[in-house]
Enzyme design. Structure first.
Site, PDB file in Angstrom:
ATOM      1  CB  ALA A  65     -12.279   0.689-124.578  1.00 28.07           C
ATOM      2  N   GLY A 110     -15.486   4.408-121.854  1.00 27.98           N
ATOM      3  CA  GLY A 110     -14.301   5.253-121.766  1.00 27.98           C
ATOM      4  C   GLY A 110     -14.524   6.629-122.362  1.00 27.98           C
ATOM      5  CD  GLU A 113     -14.475   5.362-117.410  1.00 26.41           C
ATOM      6  OE1 GLU A 113     -14.291   4.935-116.255  1.00 26.41           O
ATOM      7  OE2 GLU A 113     -14.166   4.710-118.421  1.00 26.41           O
ATOM      8  CD  GLU A 133     -17.788   1.168-118.316  1.00 27.81           C
ATOM      9  OE1 GLU A 133     -17.052   2.008-118.860  1.00 27.81           O
ATOM     10  OE2 GLU A 133     -18.906   1.457-117.827  1.00 27.81           O
TER      11      GLU A 133
END
Length: 257
Positions: A65, A110, A113, A133
């Site tokens: 992100a 992300g 993911e 993260e």
């Protein structure tokens, strides 16, 4: 076709190819999220499309992100941000048409993911995965804590998530995160090759198989078996199953499409 944001959409021989193009490393901007939504919707609506391949342009699949943008979030905005990300991953995972992540480089945060939400992950030899993260004082928010354990097992998922370290393609393949590993120059072709195999199989039974597999995580074994046998039996009232069984008996190739 250029979709919203920075995602390109192209149909090649019945396979929709979504290419994230957001230099330099394809961060997950609002535009990229919107483009992925639109691309999956286009593929689902196109009766000529049998499967989807998601990849990145350049040296990254999707490198996470926009961290600078995340600095501006408060609790309420972060909740909305997380839900938007989860909506993208659920849209991919719930697609009745198989979605293959062709991971051509960095798949971080992300981006990892997004790859986890795809039904299969074919990766290049230079692919790098991470859920980093915790190094930012956060946890995965787009499904990493839920999908990663189901794909690689609880122990491997804990190691990756609380360690935050990067792993290469070989390690990703060893733990089951990557289905197959290919040289970078062959990755898209090999991903397309598998997607085209699907062309010879029944679209309804593919969709039902994906549905039953996805639902298995939230059902007991008995409930899951009941769901499976119900789907199995209902297919016998479809033209697709009639054609498949008849073609086998007649020793010819089934014409599902």
């Amino acid at each position: 076709i250029k979709l919203k944001g920075t995602v390109h959409y192209e149909v090649r021989d019945g396979v929709a190819v979504l290419t994230v193009d957001n230099p330099p490393v394809n961060p997950l901007s609002d535009g990229v999220r919107a483009g992925l939504f639109e691309g999956i919707a286009n593929a689902e609506a196109d009766t000529d499309v049998v499967g989807v391949v998601v990849t990145g342009k350049g040296r990254a699949f999707i490198a996470g992100a926009d961290i600078k943008g995340m600095q501006q979030l408060d609790k309420r905005a972060a909740l909305e941000f997380g839900k938007l990300g989860q909506e993208v991953t659920m849209t991919i995972e719930d697609s009745p048409k198989p979605v293959i992540a062709a991971v051509n480089g960095f798949a971080l945060g992300g981006g990892c993911e997004i790859a986890l939400s795809c039904h299969l992950r074919f990766v290049s030899e230079n692919a790098i995965f991470a859920q980093p993260e915790v190094k930012l004082g956060l946890i995965p928010g787009w499904g990493g804590t839920q999908r990663l354990p189901r794909i690689v097992g609880k122990g491997n998922a804990i190691e990756l998530i609380i360690g935050g370290q990067m792993i290469n393609a070989e390690e990703a393949h060893r733990i089951g995160l990557a289905n197959k590993v290919f040289p970078l120059n062959d990755l898209l072709e090999e991903s397309m090759k598998f997607a085209k195999i699907i062309l010879g199989n029944g679209p309804n039974c593919i969709a039902e198989s994906l549905h039953c597999i996805n639902e298995s995580a939230s059902h007991s074994l008995i409930d899951g078996l009941n769901m499976e046998v119900d789907s199995f039996s209902q297919l016998f009232e479809t033209d697709e199953t009639t054609e498949g069984l008849t073609a086998f008996v007649e020793k010819r190739k089934a014409n599902f499409r």
